[in-house]
Design an enzyme around this catalytic site. Structure first.
Site, PDB file in Angstrom:
ATOM      1  N   CYS A 257       6.429  -0.397  10.091  1.00  0.00           N
ATOM      2  CA  CYS A 257       6.164  -1.827   9.878  1.00  0.00           C
ATOM      3  C   CYS A 257       7.440  -2.653   9.771  1.00  0.00           C
ATOM      4  O   CYS A 257       7.623  -3.644  10.483  1.00  0.00           O
ATOM      5  CB  CYS A 257       5.258  -2.024   8.663  1.00  0.00           C
ATOM      6  N   HIS A 306       4.248  -3.132   2.865  1.00  0.00           N
ATOM      7  CA  HIS A 306       3.879  -3.409   4.256  1.00  0.00           C
ATOM      8  C   HIS A 306       4.248  -4.841   4.623  1.00  0.00           C
ATOM      9  O   HIS A 306       4.118  -5.763   3.818  1.00  0.00           O
ATOM     10  CB  HIS A 306       2.378  -3.192   4.476  1.00  0.00           C
ATOM     11  N   HIS A 318       1.615  -6.602  13.729  1.00  0.00           N
ATOM     12  CA  HIS A 318       2.324  -5.607  12.917  1.00  0.00           C
ATOM     13  C   HIS A 318       2.164  -4.212  13.501  1.00  0.00           C
ATOM     14  O   HIS A 318       1.361  -3.980  14.412  1.00  0.00           O
ATOM     15  CB  HIS A 318       1.811  -5.631  11.472  1.00  0.00           C
TER      16      HIS A 318
END
Length: 342
Positions: A257, A306, A318
């Site tokens: 991420c 994240h 993402h």
């Protein structure tokens, strides 16, 4: 004449064995009747997704330790170079003072103070202020320079030694975090292996459809980008839609991420920190989702493990998790913390 002998009774040992066997059979039957049923495909997916979330959290910790290791290695190299150059300068200074001593010897003897310096511990002598009267101005200046250089070298050597110790601890932590990530991924794979081949394929197809449909159906609207650089970073990330998630990866063919966001901003000429927790502090925080603009970073989960790009119209772009690829997703699919405008 008929026999009136009593029939032979079974021995006590045989009765005990038969009774134990029967009891075991009953117990096994009961266990079979109450055994946990095989988890459904839905239950397995839920457990696997949880493990992937835990793996991603450990991945960001791994990334942080890896970044610290790289910074320490660079710092240690610089310090060791400084020590080497400093030692060379010190040798030159000592050589120069030795030349002074030689000149004094040729002109009638070596000054006692110079003899003392050339011994094993000149610093002890320098602490005695009265002895400075015995030195020429040039000798005193040379000795002060040497003393200063020696102190600097000692400090740099200690700093390098301390950093080497930190590096050893960081490498140990790095190995621990890597093991945690691999353990979570292995647990997830074992769960997946408990499914039939058809069930595993169905889950894989589901992820493929999710990635494909996210690009086909994402309605990003016409929202104004946060900035030219934010727009450029988002455009770079869009070019990586479909690239696989790989823990610790920073591109250009695979990403985790924060690897995606740091790589994309790099393509826009902007350097941001490597891990999501640090990226959370890299710009201006935006509390309200309604204030987000395309190109802003979006931080998810309470521990901020994240991160993705806000892409517009309630969508984020993402690198979601292992087994998935870079894609669009609703911002509401994960617990939103805040946005960050770089």
């Amino acid at each position: 004449m008929a026999s009136h002998r009593r029939p032979k009774q079974p021995s006590r040992t045989r009765v005990t064995v038969l009774t134990a066997t029967a009891a075991a059979a009953v117990a096994l039957t009961a266990q079979s009747a109450h055994a946990d049923p095989k988890p459904s495909k839905k239950e397995v997916k839920a457990k696997v997704d949880k493990l992937y979330t835990q793996a991603e959290k450990a991945t960001e910790q791994y990334n942080g330790a890896k970044e610290t290791q790289e910074q320490l290695e660079e710092s240690i190299d610089e310090l060791q170079d400084k020590v080497a150059r400093g030692q060379s300068d010190l040798n030159d200074l000592r050589s120069g003072l030795g030349s002074l001593a030689s000149a004094q010897y040729r002109s009638g003897g070596i000054d006692p103070s110079v003899q003392l310096f050339l011994s094993s511990d000149p610093d002890t002598y320098l602490d005695k202020a009265s002895a400075l009267d015995q030195l020429t101005g040039k000798q005193a200046e040379a000795l002060k320079k040497i003393q200063s250089k020696q102190r600097t070298l000692a400090q740099q050597r200690k700093e390098a030694s301390d950093k080497l110790g930190d590096l050893a601890e960081t490498r140990k932590e790095l190995g621990k975090k890597k093991k945690q990530v691999q353990g979570k991924l292995s647990d997830a794979q074992r769960l997946l292996n408990s499914l039939t081949a058809e069930e595993r394929q169905a889950l894989a197809d589901q992820e493929t459809r999710a990635s494909r449909d996210s690009a086909d159906r994402a309605d990003l609207g016409n929202e104004k980008p946060a900035s030219n650089r934010g727009a450029a970073a988002l455009a770079a990330a869009k070019g990586k839609i479909g690239s696989p998630y790989v823990y610790g990866a920073t591109g250009p063919s695979s990403f985790d991420c924060s690897g995606l966001t740091s790589w994309a901003f790099g393509q826009a000429g902007v350097s941001i920190p490597r891990i999501s927790q640090d990226q959370a502090n890299a710009g201006t925080r935006i509390s309200s989702q309604s204030a987000l603009q395309p190109g802003d970073l979006v931080i998810f989960y309470g521990d901020m493990h994240h991160v993705g790009f806000y892409a517009g119209n309630g969508q984020v772009l993402h690198a979601p998790k292992p087994g998935a690829s870079v894609r669009y997703e609703s911002i509401n699919n994960m617990p939103y913390m805040f946005g960050v405008r770089i």
